[in-house]
Design a protein around this motif. Structure first.
Motif, PDB file in Angstrom:
ATOM      1  N   PRO A   1       0.653  -1.438  -0.102  1.00 27.87           N
ATOM      2  CA  PRO A   1       0.314   0.250  -0.140  1.00 27.87           C
ATOM      3  C   PRO A   1       0.907   1.219   0.039  1.00 27.87           C
ATOM      4  O   PRO A   1       0.316   2.417  -0.489  1.00 27.87           O
ATOM      5  CB  PRO A   1      -0.697  -0.382   1.394  1.00 27.87           C
ATOM      6  CG  PRO A   1      -0.531  -1.522   1.736  1.00 27.87           C
ATOM      7  CD  PRO A   1       0.307  -2.211   0.615  1.00 27.87           C
ATOM      8  N   LYS A   2       1.866   1.183   0.972  1.00 28.14           N
ATOM      9  CA  LYS A   2       2.948   2.500   0.688  1.00 28.14           C
ATOM     10  C   LYS A   2       3.162   2.865  -0.299  1.00 28.14           C
ATOM     11  O   LYS A   2       3.663   3.416  -0.955  1.00 28.14           O
ATOM     12  CB  LYS A   2       4.212   2.224   1.323  1.00 28.14           C
ATOM     13  CG  LYS A   2       4.919   3.310   1.520  1.00 28.14           C
ATOM     14  CD  LYS A   2       6.008   2.488   2.645  1.00 28.14           C
ATOM     15  CE  LYS A   2       7.450   4.113   2.468  1.00 28.14           C
ATOM     16  NZ  LYS A   2       8.569   3.235   3.382  1.00 28.14           N
ATOM     17  N   HIS A   3       3.877   1.680  -1.449  1.00 27.89           N
ATOM     18  CA  HIS A   3       4.383   2.042  -2.581  1.00 27.89           C
ATOM     19  C   HIS A   3       2.486   2.273  -3.709  1.00 27.89           C
ATOM     20  O   HIS A   3       3.084   2.084  -4.955  1.00 27.89           O
ATOM     21  CB  HIS A   3       5.139   0.759  -3.154  1.00 27.89           C
ATOM     22  CG  HIS A   3       6.170   1.191  -2.197  1.00 27.89           C
ATOM     23  ND1 HIS A   3       7.252   2.207  -2.471  1.00 27.89           N
ATOM     24  CD2 HIS A   3       6.525   0.319  -0.973  1.00 27.89           C
ATOM     25  CE1 HIS A   3       8.246   1.818  -1.220  1.00 27.89           C
ATOM     26  NE2 HIS A   3       7.436   0.893  -0.498  1.00 27.89           N
ATOM     27  N   GLN A   4       2.225   1.815  -3.236  1.00 27.48           N
ATOM     28  CA  GLN A   4       0.276   1.841  -4.086  1.00 27.48           C
ATOM     29  C   GLN A   4       1.180   0.644  -5.513  1.00 27.48           C
ATOM     30  O   GLN A   4       0.691   0.392  -6.647  1.00 27.48           O
ATOM     31  CB  GLN A   4       0.440   3.181  -4.797  1.00 27.48           C
ATOM     32  CG  GLN A   4      -0.784   3.118  -5.818  1.00 27.48           C
ATOM     33  CD  GLN A   4      -2.701   3.134  -4.585  1.00 27.48           C
ATOM     34  OE1 GLN A   4      -2.640   3.379  -3.139  1.00 27.48           O
ATOM     35  NE2 GLN A   4      -3.441   3.298  -5.116  1.00 27.48           N
ATOM     36  N   ALA A   5       1.331  -0.367  -5.393  1.00 27.50           N
ATOM     37  CA  ALA A   5       2.024  -1.682  -5.989  1.00 27.50           C
ATOM     38  C   ALA A   5       1.707  -2.728  -5.674  1.00 27.50           C
ATOM     39  O   ALA A   5       1.172  -3.304  -3.806  1.00 27.50           O
ATOM     40  CB  ALA A   5       3.149  -1.064  -5.755  1.00 27.50           C
ATOM     41  N   VAL A   6       1.207  -3.762  -6.521  1.00 26.51           N
ATOM     42  CA  VAL A   6       0.376  -5.280  -6.095  1.00 26.51           C
ATOM     43  C   VAL A   6       2.192  -6.450  -6.882  1.00 26.51           C
ATOM     44  O   VAL A   6       2.398  -5.596  -7.804  1.00 26.51           O
ATOM     45  CB  VAL A   6      -0.592  -5.783  -6.635  1.00 26.51           C
ATOM     46  CG1 VAL A   6      -1.638  -4.845  -5.829  1.00 26.51           C
ATOM     47  CG2 VAL A   6      -1.144  -5.269  -7.837  1.00 26.51           C
ATOM     48  N   ILE A   7       2.217  -7.796  -6.919  1.00 25.72           N
ATOM     49  CA  ILE A   7       2.943  -8.458  -7.344  1.00 25.72           C
ATOM     50  C   ILE A   7       1.817  -9.683  -7.235  1.00 25.72           C
ATOM     51  O   ILE A   7       1.122 -10.140  -6.495  1.00 25.72           O
ATOM     52  CB  ILE A   7       3.960  -8.292  -6.874  1.00 25.72           C
ATOM     53  CG1 ILE A   7       4.869  -7.070  -6.519  1.00 25.72           C
ATOM     54  CG2 ILE A   7       5.136 -10.363  -7.402  1.00 25.72           C
ATOM     55  CD1 ILE A   7       6.693  -7.937  -5.918  1.00 25.72           C
ATOM     56  N   PHE A   8       2.090 -10.208  -8.339  1.00 26.08           N
ATOM     57  CA  PHE A   8       0.686 -11.377  -8.881  1.00 26.08           C
ATOM     58  C   PHE A   8       2.317 -12.182  -9.106  1.00 26.08           C
ATOM     59  O   PHE A   8       2.694 -11.937 -10.211  1.00 26.08           O
ATOM     60  CB  PHE A   8       0.683 -11.514 -10.145  1.00 26.08           C
ATOM     61  CG  PHE A   8      -0.821 -10.813  -9.646  1.00 26.08           C
ATOM     62  CD1 PHE A   8      -1.834 -11.407  -9.443  1.00 26.08           C
ATOM     63  CD2 PHE A   8      -0.981  -9.706 -10.388  1.00 26.08           C
ATOM     64  CE1 PHE A   8      -2.920 -10.898  -8.729  1.00 26.08           C
ATOM     65  CE2 PHE A   8      -2.572  -8.581  -9.820  1.00 26.08           C
ATOM     66  CZ  PHE A   8      -3.444  -9.107  -9.713  1.00 26.08           C
ATOM     67  N   VAL A   9       2.699 -13.501  -8.554  1.00 25.29           N
ATOM     68  CA  VAL A   9       3.443 -14.996  -8.644  1.00 25.29           C
ATOM     69  C   VAL A   9       2.628 -15.628  -9.263  1.00 25.29           C
ATOM     70  O   VAL A   9       2.324 -16.392  -8.961  1.00 25.29           O
ATOM     71  CB  VAL A   9       4.303 -15.303  -7.248  1.00 25.29           C
ATOM     72  CG1 VAL A   9       4.553 -16.297  -8.081  1.00 25.29           C
ATOM     73  CG2 VAL A   9       4.447 -14.599  -6.546  1.00 25.29           C
ATOM     74  N   HIS A  10       2.379 -15.769 -11.261  1.00 28.04           N
ATOM     75  CA  HIS A  10       1.672 -16.416 -11.909  1.00 28.04           C
ATOM     76  C   HIS A  10       3.077 -17.930 -12.107  1.00 28.04           C
ATOM     77  O   HIS A  10       4.236 -18.110 -12.492  1.00 28.04           O
ATOM     78  CB  HIS A  10       1.839 -16.079 -12.888  1.00 28.04           C
ATOM     79  CG  HIS A  10       0.619 -15.080 -12.984  1.00 28.04           C
ATOM     80  ND1 HIS A  10      -0.425 -14.727 -11.836  1.00 28.04           N
ATOM     81  CD2 HIS A  10      -0.060 -14.120 -13.841  1.00 28.04           C
ATOM     82  CE1 HIS A  10      -0.968 -13.681 -12.289  1.00 28.04           C
ATOM     83  NE2 HIS A  10      -0.724 -12.860 -13.512  1.00 28.04           N
ATOM     84  N   GLY A  11       2.235 -18.840 -11.538  1.00 27.35           N
ATOM     85  CA  GLY A  11       3.192 -20.331 -12.612  1.00 27.35           C
ATOM     86  C   GLY A  11       2.000 -20.458 -14.097  1.00 27.35           C
ATOM     87  O   GLY A  11       2.044 -19.484 -13.942  1.00 27.35           O
ATOM     88  N   CYS A  12       3.561 -20.817 -14.181  1.00 29.09           N
ATOM     89  CA  CYS A  12       3.894 -20.565 -15.981  1.00 29.09           C
ATOM     90  C   CYS A  12       2.482 -21.747 -16.698  1.00 29.09           C
ATOM     91  O   CYS A  12       1.817 -21.317 -17.501  1.00 29.09           O
ATOM     92  CB  CYS A  12       4.538 -21.540 -16.761  1.00 29.09           C
ATOM     93  SG  CYS A  12       5.764 -20.136 -16.135  1.00 29.09           S
ATOM     94  N   PHE A  13       2.066 -22.445 -16.423  1.00 30.82           N
ATOM     95  CA  PHE A  13       1.218 -23.590 -16.696  1.00 30.82           C
ATOM     96  C   PHE A  13       0.109 -22.631 -15.875  1.00 30.82           C
ATOM     97  O   PHE A  13      -1.145 -22.743 -17.376  1.00 30.82           O
ATOM     98  CB  PHE A  13       1.346 -24.500 -15.609  1.00 30.82           C
ATOM     99  CG  PHE A  13       0.509 -25.899 -15.281  1.00 30.82           C
ATOM    100  CD1 PHE A  13       0.579 -26.798 -17.085  1.00 30.82           C
ATOM    101  CD2 PHE A  13      -1.429 -25.936 -15.426  1.00 30.82           C
ATOM    102  CE1 PHE A  13      -0.842 -27.594 -17.764  1.00 30.82           C
ATOM    103  CE2 PHE A  13      -1.803 -27.262 -16.403  1.00 30.82           C
ATOM    104  CZ  PHE A  13      -1.863 -27.746 -17.081  1.00 30.82           C
TER     105      PHE A  13
END
Length: 156
Positions: free
Chosen positions: A42-54
């Motif tokens: 929230p402090k950086h107004q950013a999100v990360i998704f970790v996506h599985g290739c399959f």
């Protein structure tokens, strides 16, 4: 499908552990945000998704192969998954969030960078207010374009 967790996967835990060790604090799986991002800053107004290739049908990746049995089902499922991911990213960006997608192959089999370089990139991406992007295992890390306000920089 219920045998495969959608959150707290080994790859996600691995990335989280190392980001935490480098001083980053985050929220997990915030359901108020579209797509329920894996990591929310929230402090950086950013999100990360970790996506599985399959599961997310990573095109051109050796980690993704279309199953030979029940092809219609799998094609439809992967199409829905990719469309859901695309809609979530659009919604997040429209609401002022920056989105970083880290693909499984970038964590398991990076070709052009080390894991430490990936962590440095993520930290710079978060702090620098850079645009949304993806990290793929078979490509170099994306270039960061940062807006720096020189008036706010202090002289050393």
């Amino acid at each position: 499908m219920t045998l495969y967790p959608s959150k707290d996967t080994k790859l996600e835990l691995y990335l989280r552990r190392h980001l935490f060790a480098r001083g980053m604090r985050y929220r997990l799986h915030d359901r108020r945000l579209k797509g329920t991002p894996d990591l929310v800053f929230p402090k950086h107004q950013a999100v990360i998704f970790v996506h599985g290739c399959f599961w997310h049908a990573h095109a051109g990746c050796s980690g993704f192969r279309l199953p030979k049995s029940n092809r219609k089902f799998w094609v439809a499922k992967f199409r829905r998954n990719r469309e859901r991911d695309r809609r979530a990213c659009i919604w997040l960006e429209e609401h002022g969030w920056r989105v970083l997608t880290v693909w499984e192959c970038a964590l398991r089999r990076p070709v052009c960078f080390t894991f430490d370089e990936l962590l440095d990139f993520v930290l710079c991406w978060l702090a620098g207010g850079c645009h949304s992007c993806e990290i793929r295992g078979g490509e170099p890390l994306p270039s960061l374009v940062m807006d720096i306000d020189l008036r706010q920089c202090r002289k050393l």
